[in-house]
Design a protein around this motif. Structure first.
Motif, PDB file in Angstrom:
ATOM      1  N   PHE A  76       0.839  -1.211   0.000  1.00 60.88           N
ATOM      2  CA  PHE A  76       0.000   0.000   0.000  1.00 60.88           C
ATOM      3  C   PHE A  76       0.865   1.247   0.000  1.00 60.88           C
ATOM      4  O   PHE A  76       1.838   1.332   0.755  1.00 60.88           O
TER       5      PHE A  76
ATOM      6  N   ARG B 211       0.370   5.516   0.180  1.00 60.72           N
ATOM      7  CA  ARG B 211      -0.512   6.674   0.385  1.00 60.72           C
ATOM      8  C   ARG B 211       0.359   7.886   0.112  1.00 60.72           C
ATOM      9  O   ARG B 211       1.307   8.164   0.865  1.00 60.72           O
TER      10      ARG B 211
ATOM     11  N   GLN C  60      -3.336   5.056  -2.751  1.00 62.49           N
ATOM     12  CA  GLN C  60      -4.219   6.226  -2.763  1.00 62.49           C
ATOM     13  C   GLN C  60      -3.333   7.453  -2.996  1.00 62.49           C
ATOM     14  O   GLN C  60      -2.441   7.742  -2.188  1.00 62.49           O
TER      15      GLN C  60
ATOM     16  N   THR D 184      -3.210  11.514  -3.711  1.00 66.59           N
ATOM     17  CA  THR D 184      -3.953  12.773  -3.638  1.00 66.59           C
ATOM     18  C   THR D 184      -3.095  13.876  -4.238  1.00 66.59           C
ATOM     19  O   THR D 184      -1.924  14.028  -3.871  1.00 66.59           O
TER      20      THR D 184
ATOM     21  N   LEU E  79       3.292   7.553   2.829  1.00 65.81           N
ATOM     22  CA  LEU E  79       3.275   6.353   3.660  1.00 65.81           C
ATOM     23  C   LEU E  79       3.360   5.182   2.700  1.00 65.81           C
ATOM     24  O   LEU E  79       2.514   5.045   1.803  1.00 65.81           O
TER      25      LEU E  79
ATOM     26  N   TYR F 290       7.764   6.138   6.155  1.00 64.36           N
ATOM     27  CA  TYR F 290       7.000   7.383   6.295  1.00 64.36           C
ATOM     28  C   TYR F 290       7.848   8.565   5.836  1.00 64.36           C
ATOM     29  O   TYR F 290       9.038   8.627   6.128  1.00 64.36           O
TER      30      TYR F 290
ATOM     31  N   LEU G 186       4.919  15.506   5.554  1.00 64.76           N
ATOM     32  CA  LEU G 186       4.658  16.630   4.662  1.00 64.76           C
ATOM     33  C   LEU G 186       5.754  17.681   4.836  1.00 64.76           C
ATOM     34  O   LEU G 186       5.857  18.311   5.876  1.00 64.76           O
TER      35      LEU G 186
ATOM     36  N   HIS H 248      -8.607  13.383   4.052  1.00 65.71           N
ATOM     37  CA  HIS H 248      -7.970  12.077   3.842  1.00 65.71           C
ATOM     38  C   HIS H 248      -7.528  11.567   5.208  1.00 65.71           C
ATOM     39  O   HIS H 248      -6.726  12.224   5.881  1.00 65.71           O
ATOM     40  N   ALA H 249      -8.063  10.421   5.591  1.00 64.77           N
ATOM     41  CA  ALA H 249      -7.871   9.952   6.967  1.00 64.77           C
ATOM     42  C   ALA H 249      -7.240   8.567   6.984  1.00 64.77           C
ATOM     43  O   ALA H 249      -7.593   7.699   6.177  1.00 64.77           O
ATOM     44  N   ASP H 250      -6.326   8.383   7.912  1.00 63.96           N
ATOM     45  CA  ASP H 250      -5.704   7.073   8.108  1.00 63.96           C
ATOM     46  C   ASP H 250      -5.894   6.647   9.559  1.00 63.96           C
ATOM     47  O   ASP H 250      -5.624   7.427  10.474  1.00 63.96           O
TER      48      ASP H 250
ATOM     49  N   LEU I 291      -4.491   3.256  11.228  1.00 62.35           N
ATOM     50  CA  LEU I 291      -3.824   1.956  11.076  1.00 62.35           C
ATOM     51  C   LEU I 291      -3.239   1.577  12.432  1.00 62.35           C
ATOM     52  O   LEU I 291      -2.486   2.364  13.021  1.00 62.35           O
TER      53      LEU I 291
ATOM     54  N   PHE J 128      -7.306  -5.070   6.130  1.00 60.75           N
ATOM     55  CA  PHE J 128      -7.010  -3.760   5.553  1.00 60.75           C
ATOM     56  C   PHE J 128      -8.207  -3.310   4.712  1.00 60.75           C
ATOM     57  O   PHE J 128      -8.852  -4.133   4.062  1.00 60.75           O
TER      58      PHE J 128
ATOM     59  N   LEU K 215      -9.750   0.190   2.237  1.00 61.05           N
ATOM     60  CA  LEU K 215      -9.654   1.538   1.665  1.00 61.05           C
ATOM     61  C   LEU K 215     -11.043   1.996   1.283  1.00 61.05           C
ATOM     62  O   LEU K 215     -11.828   1.212   0.738  1.00 61.05           O
ATOM     63  N   ILE K 216     -11.322   3.250   1.526  1.00 63.03           N
ATOM     64  CA  ILE K 216     -12.618   3.820   1.153  1.00 63.03           C
ATOM     65  C   ILE K 216     -12.370   5.138   0.443  1.00 63.03           C
ATOM     66  O   ILE K 216     -11.542   5.950   0.873  1.00 63.03           O
TER      67      ILE K 216
ATOM     68  N   THR L 124     -11.209  10.184   1.670  1.00 63.49           N
ATOM     69  CA  THR L 124     -10.643   8.844   1.533  1.00 63.49           C
ATOM     70  C   THR L 124     -10.187   8.365   2.907  1.00 63.49           C
ATOM     71  O   THR L 124      -9.835   9.168   3.779  1.00 63.49           O
ATOM     72  N   VAL L 125     -10.213   7.053   3.053  1.00 63.42           N
ATOM     73  CA  VAL L 125      -9.858   6.434   4.327  1.00 63.42           C
ATOM     74  C   VAL L 125      -8.968   5.227   4.060  1.00 63.42           C
ATOM     75  O   VAL L 125      -9.276   4.420   3.183  1.00 63.42           O
ATOM     76  N   SER L 126      -7.875   5.135   4.777  1.00 65.50           N
ATOM     77  CA  SER L 126      -7.159   3.857   4.826  1.00 65.50           C
ATOM     78  C   SER L 126      -7.215   3.382   6.266  1.00 65.50           C
ATOM     79  O   SER L 126      -7.050   4.171   7.210  1.00 65.50           O
TER      80      SER L 126
ATOM     81  N   GLN M  37      -0.339   4.785  12.505  1.00 64.00           N
ATOM     82  CA  GLN M  37      -0.693   5.989  11.765  1.00 64.00           C
ATOM     83  C   GLN M  37      -2.139   6.356  12.082  1.00 64.00           C
ATOM     84  O   GLN M  37      -3.045   5.557  11.878  1.00 64.00           O
TER      85      GLN M  37
ATOM     86  N   ARG N 227      -4.337   9.850  11.605  1.00 62.57           N
ATOM     87  CA  ARG N 227      -4.314  11.274  11.304  1.00 62.57           C
ATOM     88  C   ARG N 227      -5.322  11.660  10.228  1.00 62.57           C
ATOM     89  O   ARG N 227      -5.907  10.820   9.563  1.00 62.57           O
TER      90      ARG N 227
ATOM     91  N   VAL O  29      -5.762  14.469   6.970  1.00 61.21           N
ATOM     92  CA  VAL O  29      -5.269  15.521   6.081  1.00 61.21           C
ATOM     93  C   VAL O  29      -6.487  16.340   5.671  1.00 61.21           C
ATOM     94  O   VAL O  29      -7.415  15.804   5.046  1.00 61.21           O
TER      95      VAL O  29
ATOM     96  N   ILE P 188      -2.222  18.853   8.180  1.00 60.03           N
ATOM     97  CA  ILE P 188      -2.262  17.502   8.735  1.00 60.03           C
ATOM     98  C   ILE P 188      -2.476  17.594  10.243  1.00 60.03           C
ATOM     99  O   ILE P 188      -1.744  18.307  10.934  1.00 60.03           O
TER     100      ILE P 188
END
Lengths: 145, 381
Positions: free
Chosen positions: A24, A26, A84, A86, A100, A109, A112, B156-158, B160, B235, B237-238, B249-251, B265, B267, B269, B278
């Motif tokens: 994955f 990101r 993903q 962006t 990530l 990691y 930003l 955008h949200a994670d 994990l 896992f 993803l959305i 979006t979501v991981s 992780q 957080r 964005v 962030i």
């Protein structure tokens, strides 16, 4: 850190197999690319992600629009990997990137931080550019051509 | 004299009740009354329930109906397994008890609708465990409310979780999702798009106040053989749209003990028309490096290989990670709910709001199974 520096470090880490198999990515890239250049820029970033995942890209789903200066791409790879990506087209504090990268044995990691210009080794393949454009236009998952 | 809230614990050890009970017990406004469950639970569950009761020196009432008759119970903390959760929540609401609810609310849309109706009819207060009480989430809320990033364009949200011994899943093929999902929680594995994805989905709804309109989702088996064996994902993803064209979006998932110096992780964005920010659960932080023995994963507990529960992790002597120390300590989520009860108002995440996340999760599983974008609201039978 510049974009080429980051790419080199990522590639070195992947080659070392410390992360295991990448599953994955990101990636957030913030760069004030013109609306006209948006799809090509996105295709370049997708090509980079494809290289990291190391699997054939199978499906691409786009949300947002180049016109609104924000696009979110969801990428699905043949052997189960995903990404993903962006792109934010407003960059009041300069271009920036955030990454990530997750493997089945670890994660990398990169926070930003401001970056130098996004430089790519070559133009994106025409087929990939057309695929990105198709995903941007359709608002539905687009399979590989 | 201020009121003391009597807390009934529905279900015991090897559920999140372990931590919820401890948090309620630490709040001087609360008094733990008893542990209870349905009378038909199996021997293992009963033993685990009795163990929690013993830990807190309170009785175990084997029949939920009997426990709900007690006048000294004001709040029920419901941690039943997902498949039993809805009917239990409804019974507790019907008994006029306020509800502190484990996440996610329940697996099925019809169940979520029934919970919302029961809570509204009973006029009880409710709250689903979430991150909305956490300092970093409040910081994100303030950023948006004060429009410090301009108009919101995307989130955008994670989420994990850095737990479990990774690397055992067999890779090489895309996961084939089933719909509806048959099982959400097993001893060895949970459906992680639900279990961890519920947090960012809830935050997105809470931060924006907008409803989900489309959902596209993917589930995967990237890390753990345990999940693969039981055909549940580790896992998810959305990619979603919300009212007003907002993109999210979501991981989410569980990606192994050693993948993160903290708990994983976690957080947001926030992309605005003027700035991208962030907000991270681990920021601001202090980092501490010493000549102590480096942190290493605990032994695998046979009854909890994914490290879901506190008691099992105590048994295998799991050490806390102490390299990253967030500046703002985590808030006591159960105290947040008690604050709302004291103030006589409903929480920011009552059952009706939690049900919106359930609908999004149901849509996500449908999307993952069909490979299609799913439109919301979902049709009701």
């Amino acid at each position: 850190m510049s974009w080429p520096d980051l790419q080199r470090l990522v590639q070195t880490t992947l080659s070392s197999k410390r992360l295991g198999t990448p599953v994955f990515a990101r990636l957030l890239v913030q760069s004030a690319v013109s609306a006209k250049g948006g799809p090509a820029f996105l295709a370049q970033v997708v090509a980079v992600a494809n290289g990291w995942l190391g699997q054939p890209l199978q499906r691409m789903y786009a949300l947002g629009s180049v016109k609104r200066r924000h696009v979110a791409l969801t990428l699905e790879y043949e052997r189960g990997g995903n990404a993903q990506i962006t792109w934010v087209g407003t960059a009041p504090r300069g271009p920036a990137l955030d990454l990530l990268l997750v493997g089945n044995h670890g994660a990398l990691y990169h926070d930003l931080t401001p970056s130098s210009r996004f430089e790519f080794a070559a133009d994106p393949p025409n087929e990939l550019l057309a695929w990105v454009q198709r995903a941007l236009d359709s608002n539905r998952p687009e399979a590989a051509p | 004299m201020s009121k003391t809230f009597g807390i009934l614990l529905m279900s015991g050890n090897h559920t999140h009740q372990e931590s919820y009970a401890a948090a309620f017990a630490a709040d001087k406004r609360c008094r733990l009354i008893a542990v209870t469950d349905e009378p038909t639970v199996d021997k293992r569950r009963r033993t685990l329930n009795e163990r929690l009761a013993k830990t807190h020196g309170i009785p175990y009432i084997a029949d939920l109906a009997e426990a709900l008759k007690r006048k000294d119970v004001d709040v029920v903390s419901v941690c039943a397994p997902p498949e039993r959760r809805a009917r239990i929540i409804i019974r507790c609401a019907q008994a006029g008890k306020h509800l502190y609810l484990d996440k996610s609310l329940c697996p099925a849309l019809e169940e979520a609708d029934a919970i919302v109706a029961a809570v509204e009819r009973a006029k009880v207060k409710s709250y689903m465990f979430s991150f909305v009480s956490q300092p970093w989430a409040r910081q994100a809320k303030e950023l948006l409310e004060k429009k410090r990033i301009g108009e919101l364009v995307a989130i955008h949200a994670d989420t994990l979780f850095a737990k479990g011994r990774t690397g055992s899943a067999r890779l090489g093929a895309r996961r084939k999702e089933e719909f509806p999902p048959r099982r959400h929680q097993l001893v060895e594995a949970k459906r992680e798009m639900d279990n961890t994805g519920v947090y960012p989905l809830t935050l997105i709804r809470w931060l924006t106040g907008r409803r989900f309109q489309t959902i596209y989702a993917i589930t995967g088996n990237n890390f753990f053989a345990e999940h693969q064996k039981h055909n549940v994902e580790d896992f998810g993803l959305i990619a979603a749209t919300l009212e007003g064209g907002l993109v999210a979006t979501v991981s989410s998932g569980r990606y192994g003990w050693m993948t993160h110096p903290g708990f994983g992780q976690n957080r947001l964005v926030l992309v605005g028309t003027e700035e991208t920010v962030i907000v991270d659960a681990h920021r601001p932080r202090v980092e501490v490096y010493t000549d102590e023995t480096p942190w290493s994963p605990p032994s695998v507990h046979p009854e909890d290989p994914m490290a879901f529960w506190n008691t099992t992790q105590e048994e295998v002597h799991t050490r806390p990670k102490r390299t990253w120390l967030p500046l703002h300590p985590p808030a006591n989520d159960s105290s947040y709910f008690i604050d709302q009860l004291v103030a006589g108002r409903d929480s920011e995440l009552p059952a009706a709001e939690a049900a919106i996340t359930t609908e999004a999760l149901v849509a996500a599983y449908k999307s993952a199974a069909t490979g299609e974008v799913v439109r919301l609201p979902l049709p009701r039978k």
